[in-house]
Motif scaffolding. Structure first.
Motif, mmCIF file in Angstrom:
data_model
loop_
_atom_site.group_PDB
_atom_site.id
_atom_site.type_symbol
_atom_site.label_atom_id
_atom_site.label_comp_id
_atom_site.label_asym_id
_atom_site.label_seq_id
_atom_site.Cartn_x
_atom_site.Cartn_y
_atom_site.Cartn_z
ATOM 1 N N MET A 1 33.670 60.319 36.036
ATOM 2 C CA MET A 1 33.981 59.439 34.932
ATOM 3 C C MET A 1 33.037 59.764 33.770
ATOM 4 N N GLU A 2 33.605 59.918 32.606
ATOM 5 C CA GLU A 2 32.846 60.275 31.427
ATOM 6 C C GLU A 2 31.925 59.140 30.981
ATOM 7 N N GLU A 3 30.695 59.490 30.619
ATOM 8 C CA GLU A 3 29.716 58.464 30.214
ATOM 9 C C GLU A 3 30.167 57.672 28.998
ATOM 10 N N ALA A 4 30.712 58.363 28.007
ATOM 11 C CA ALA A 4 31.145 57.671 26.780
ATOM 12 C C ALA A 4 32.249 56.663 27.102
ATOM 13 N N TRP A 5 33.186 57.054 27.970
ATOM 14 C CA TRP A 5 34.278 56.158 28.372
ATOM 15 C C TRP A 5 33.709 54.932 29.082
ATOM 16 N N LEU A 6 32.779 55.176 29.990
ATOM 17 C CA LEU A 6 32.177 54.091 30.760
ATOM 18 C C LEU A 6 31.402 53.140 29.847
ATOM 19 N N LYS A 7 30.628 53.689 28.932
ATOM 20 C CA LYS A 7 29.857 52.859 28.010
ATOM 21 C C LYS A 7 30.784 52.022 27.138
ATOM 22 N N GLU A 8 31.871 52.629 26.686
ATOM 23 C CA GLU A 8 32.833 51.911 25.849
ATOM 24 C C GLU A 8 33.486 50.769 26.643
ATOM 25 N N ARG A 9 33.840 51.012 27.894
ATOM 26 C CA ARG A 9 34.429 49.969 28.750
ATOM 27 C C ARG A 9 33.464 48.805 28.957
ATOM 28 N N LEU A 10 32.214 49.122 29.212
ATOM 29 C CA LEU A 10 31.219 48.070 29.433
ATOM 30 C C LEU A 10 30.929 47.305 28.136
ATOM 31 N N ALA A 11 30.968 48.004 27.011
ATOM 32 C CA ALA A 11 30.719 47.346 25.726
ATOM 33 C C ALA A 11 31.861 46.388 25.364
ATOM 34 N N ARG A 12 33.088 46.741 25.722
ATOM 35 C CA ARG A 12 34.250 45.896 25.409
ATOM 36 C C ARG A 12 34.420 44.738 26.384
ATOM 37 N N ALA A 13 33.941 44.903 27.597
ATOM 38 C CA ALA A 13 34.126 43.874 28.630
ATOM 39 C C ALA A 13 33.408 42.584 28.241
ATOM 40 N N ARG A 14 34.035 41.474 28.557
ATOM 41 C CA ARG A 14 33.429 40.158 28.326
ATOM 42 C C ARG A 14 33.325 39.363 29.616
ATOM 43 N N THR A 15 34.326 39.514 30.489
ATOM 44 C CA THR A 15 34.393 38.710 31.710
ATOM 45 C C THR A 15 34.364 39.615 32.929
ATOM 46 N N ILE A 16 33.420 39.323 33.829
ATOM 47 C CA ILE A 16 33.258 40.095 35.056
ATOM 48 C C ILE A 16 33.414 39.159 36.248
ATOM 49 N N ALA A 17 34.402 39.436 37.096
ATOM 50 C CA ALA A 17 34.524 38.711 38.363
ATOM 51 C C ALA A 17 33.666 39.450 39.389
ATOM 52 N N VAL A 18 32.967 38.686 40.217
ATOM 53 C CA VAL A 18 32.081 39.286 41.222
ATOM 54 C C VAL A 18 32.573 38.875 42.601
ATOM 55 N N GLY B 1 46.330 54.677 41.589
ATOM 56 C CA GLY B 1 47.783 54.844 41.534
ATOM 57 C C GLY B 1 48.457 53.726 40.763
ATOM 58 N N ALA B 2 47.819 52.561 40.718
ATOM 59 C CA ALA B 2 48.345 51.413 39.975
ATOM 60 C C ALA B 2 47.796 51.375 38.542
ATOM 61 N N GLY B 3 47.057 52.420 38.161
ATOM 62 C CA GLY B 3 46.524 52.490 36.800
ATOM 63 C C GLY B 3 45.231 51.725 36.585
ATOM 64 N N ILE B 4 44.555 51.355 37.678
ATOM 65 C CA ILE B 4 43.281 50.637 37.574
ATOM 66 C C ILE B 4 42.155 51.619 37.876
ATOM 67 N N PRO B 5 41.320 51.945 36.886
ATOM 68 C CA PRO B 5 40.227 52.872 37.138
ATOM 69 C C PRO B 5 39.174 52.263 38.065
ATOM 70 N N VAL B 6 38.501 53.154 38.811
ATOM 71 C CA VAL B 6 37.514 52.730 39.807
ATOM 72 C C VAL B 6 36.235 53.536 39.633
ATOM 73 N N VAL B 7 35.106 52.837 39.692
ATOM 74 C CA VAL B 7 33.796 53.469 39.805
ATOM 75 C C VAL B 7 33.298 53.084 41.190
ATOM 76 N N MET C 1 24.256 47.321 37.533
ATOM 77 C CA MET C 1 23.043 46.977 36.798
ATOM 78 C C MET C 1 22.289 48.247 36.388
ATOM 79 N N VAL C 2 22.118 49.166 37.302
ATOM 80 C CA VAL C 2 21.406 50.415 37.023
ATOM 81 C C VAL C 2 22.133 51.207 35.932
ATOM 82 N N GLU C 3 23.448 51.295 36.062
ATOM 83 C CA GLU C 3 24.225 52.054 35.070
ATOM 84 C C GLU C 3 24.213 51.359 33.716
ATOM 85 N N HIS C 4 24.303 50.052 33.687
ATOM 86 C CA HIS C 4 24.249 49.321 32.422
ATOM 87 C C HIS C 4 22.902 49.569 31.735
ATOM 88 N N ARG C 5 21.841 49.461 32.488
ATOM 89 C CA ARG C 5 20.500 49.712 31.915
ATOM 90 C C ARG C 5 20.405 51.122 31.365
#
Length: 140
Positions: free
Chosen positions: A1-18, A115-121, A127-131
């Motif tokens: 997964m490309e770093e720029a794509w991942l950073k952009e996804r995390l920057a746009r995200a507002r709601t995280i289900a855990v 296959g359903a169009g949902i990307p996975v990491v 937390m480590v990746e966000h930092r």
């Protein structure tokens, strides 16, 4: 997964289900979402053991089906062997990204989501990746 794509996804995200959120502060399923909440994300905790209690300023629900809000990112703290049991509800939730925490991999689950169009990491700590992506390297 490309770093720029991942950073952009995390920057746009507002709601995280855990999925598998925990109330014990010494467990990653608690301190990772706590960190994310401190960074401005809304955290929706999911764990049948703590359903009805409050965590991260939100009521804990017992399953993903009970969530009332759209989810930008699903952060998963469940053993690999349990993932297929959650597949149907994850597909129904349609999060923008599914994040499997460190040590969690399930190729069948990952392939079904992709296959359903949902990307996975997989097998990475959010937390480590966000930092790393937003705060840069931490000096030793």
């Amino acid at each position: 997964m490309e770093e720029a794509w991942l950073k952009e996804r995390l920057a746009r995200a507002r709601t995280i289900a855990v999925l598998g959120a925990h109330k014990d502060p010494s467990r990653p399923a608690h301190y990772v979402p706590r960190y994310l909440r401190e960074k401005g994300y809304r955290i929706l905790p999911v764990n049948p053991r703590f359903a009805g209690e409050e965590l991260f300023g939100e009521r804990v629900v017992g399953s993903l089906r009970e969530l009332q809000s759209p989810v930008d990112l699903l952060d998963v703290f469940r053993p690999p062997s349990a993932l297929m049991g959650h597949l149907e509800e994850v597909l129904a939730l349609k999060p923008g990204l599914v994040w499997l925490q460190s040590g969690i991999r399930n190729p069948e689950f990952e392939k079904a989501l992709e296959g359903a169009g949902i990307p996975v990491v997989a097998d990475r700590c959010l937390m480590v990746e966000h930092r790393r992506l937003f705060l840069g390297p931490i000096p030793l």
